[in-house]
Design an enzyme around this catalytic site. Structure first.
Site, short mmCIF file in Angstrom:
data_model
loop_
_atom_site.label_atom_id
_atom_site.label_comp_id
_atom_site.label_asym_id
_atom_site.label_seq_id
_atom_site.Cartn_x
_atom_site.Cartn_y
_atom_site.Cartn_z
N GLY A 39 0.82 -1.21 0.00
CA GLY A 39 0.00 0.00 0.00
C GLY A 39 0.85 1.26 0.00
O GLY A 39 0.52 2.25 -0.67
N THR A 40 1.94 1.24 0.73
CA THR A 40 2.84 2.39 0.79
C THR A 40 3.36 2.71 -0.60
O THR A 40 3.44 3.88 -1.01
CB THR A 40 4.02 2.09 1.76
N GLY A 75 -3.07 -5.79 0.10
CA GLY A 75 -3.59 -7.14 0.32
C GLY A 75 -3.64 -7.59 1.76
O GLY A 75 -4.59 -8.28 2.16
N CYS A 128 1.87 0.73 12.45
CA CYS A 128 3.04 1.29 11.76
C CYS A 128 3.81 2.26 12.65
O CYS A 128 4.96 2.53 12.41
CB CYS A 128 2.62 2.03 10.50
C1 LIG Z 1 -4.47 3.76 5.79
C2 LIG Z 1 -3.19 3.06 5.48
N1 LIG Z 1 -2.43 3.50 4.47
C3 LIG Z 1 -1.28 2.89 4.14
C4 LIG Z 1 -0.81 1.80 4.83
C5 LIG Z 1 0.46 1.13 4.41
O1 LIG Z 1 0.17 -0.08 3.72
P1 LIG Z 1 1.28 -1.21 3.57
O2 LIG Z 1 1.50 -1.77 4.93
O3 LIG Z 1 0.72 -2.21 2.62
O4 LIG Z 1 2.49 -0.55 3.02
C6 LIG Z 1 -1.55 1.32 5.92
C7 LIG Z 1 -1.04 0.21 6.75
O5 LIG Z 1 -1.21 0.17 7.94
C8 LIG Z 1 -2.78 1.96 6.25
O6 LIG Z 1 -3.53 1.54 7.26
#
Ligand SMILES: Cc1ncc(COP(=O)(O)O)c(C=O)c1O
Length: 393
Positions: A69-70, A199, A325
């Site tokens: 997602g990042t 995912g 995070c």
């Molecule tokens: C709202 C939101 N954006 C972005 C992310 C980051 O996603 P990823 O862990 O797949 O990089 C998260 C993960 O906690 C999230 O909750």
């Protein structure tokens, strides 16, 4: 062990593992290879793309697979920054965004972009008035507003925000990482130009995400190379994980169609109700009406969230003090601060998050264990003597 930290990540679904395994063993060929076995692998990627597209009401060719997602957020925001440039454009975002949006936008501000961060109301929803003002004062540029908040689960007024941004001539991105798979999402009906998903928030493995790019939008790739993903994200595809994401997307679509998410909300509501009834000094944070079914955000007067987390962990219940995070940082959450929640209340909060795998028995047991932990901590910390906190995220 009772796992109630599904906003941090979810357990990989056994059917997802099963779907992935052949692509870690016999189907190892490169999807770009010309022989039949390569084409079989390519077909599996395209099937997965179709499943992800269907989950959010997109066309297959509008989906790009990413590493997480990042990455999806960074890819789209950096592309928008390059396309619009810093001279005349404005970047409009929200105060409660995830760091995967806040940090890339901060980096833009550091090099001279004009950035506006809009606040939220006490219920955790975007202040549409200030958002409108910010968009309308922009000559050109783009906006990025999350669909659902990771800490509170509060759903943002995306359709309205998108409409405001687009009628002011701004491109619109949404970080829908905590919304996809949990609520009905339709990119066509909402009108968004770009959407990020991940995912591991809905039973696929960690390390696979996707980006929706509306047909016809301009996009500057971050990763250039072999031209995979129609040139939008080069690099040999992570086939097993893409297949896993596709399977998880199809499972979530099925669950949403059957309204199975209603039972997730029922477990969450049951837990909240019991805690409010059976303990003093319990506050439920954030909008009760506009929220994903998976999340409860609760403050316990006279308790330190970090202390509760440790006691609960010892008794076999895994929860979070906020967004995983950020755990480890010695500061209250930026989300709760934006909502105007007093620092002490913010520090005495837990994020308890559910999934389709959570059972009523587990929920009941968690209620009992939370009650014991809160009472124990209150005996030690007492009244408003919340300790020097802390791990809040
Ligand atoms: C709202 C939101 N954006 C972005 C992310 C980051 O996603 P990823 O862990 O797949 O990089 C998260 C993960 O906690 C999230 O909750």
């Amino acid at each position: 062990m009772i796992y109630l930290d599904n906003h941090a990540t979810t357990k990989v679904h056994p059917e997802v593992v099963e779907a992935m395994l052949p692509f870690l063993t016999e189907h190892y060929q490169n999807p770009s290879s010309g022989y039949r076995a390569g084409k079989t692998v390519k077909k599996a990627i395209e099937n997965a793309r179709g499943e992800v597209a269907q989950l959010i009401g997109a066309k297959e060719e509008e989906i790009v697979f990413t590493g997480c997602g990042t990455e999806s957020n960074n890819m789209v925001l950096k592309s928008l920054a390059r396309i619009y440039g810093r001279k005349r454009s404005k970047v409009v975002t929200g105060e409660i965004e995830h760091s995967a949006v806040l940090k890339p936008i901060q980096a833009m501000e550091d090099v001279g972009f004009d950035v506006v961060r809009c606040g939220v109301r006490a219920d955790g929803r975007l202040d549409l008035e200030s958002f409108k003002e910010a968009c309308q004062s922009a000559e050109t540029g783009f906006a990025s507003i999350m669909w659902a908040n990771n800490e509170t689960g509060v759903i943002q007024p995306i359709v309205e925000a998108c409409e405001i941004a687009r009628s002011a001539g701004l491109a619109f991105h949404t970080d829908a990482i905590q919304a996809v798979g949990k609520i009905e999402i339709n990119v066509r009906e909402s009108g968004v130009d770009f959407l990020s998903l991940s995912g591991h928030k809905f039973h696929a493995p960690k390390g696979i995400g996707a980006l929706y790019l509306r047909e016809g939008v301009r996009f500057e790739p971050l990763m250039r190379g072999g031209g995979q993903e129609a040139g939008r994200r080069s690099g040999t595809e992570n086939v097993p994980y893409i297949v896993g994401l596709g399977k998880a997307a199809s499972l979530m679509r099925e669950a949403l169609q059957k309204d199975a998410h209603r039972s997730i909300a029922a477990h969450r509501d049951f837990l909240e109700h019991r805690l409010v009834q059976e303990l003093e000094g319990v506050t439920l944070n954030g909008s009760r009406e506009h929220r994903v079914p998976t999340c409860a955000h609760i403050s316990f007067d006279g308790c330190e969230g970090a202390g509760l987390l440790i006691l609960l962990d010892e008794s076999g219940v895994q929860v979070s003090t906020g967004s995983a995070c950020m755990t480890g940082k010695q500061q209250p959450s930026h989300v709760q601060m934006a909502m105007g929640i007093p620092a002490q209340q913010a520090r005495s909060s837990l994020r308890i998050s559910f999934s389709g795998m959570t059972t009523r028995e587990e929920t009941q047991e968690a209620v009992e264990k939370i009650k014991v932990a809160v009472r124990k901590l209150r005996q030690v910390q007492g009244g408003d003597r919340v300790g020097p906190v802390v791990v809040y995220s």
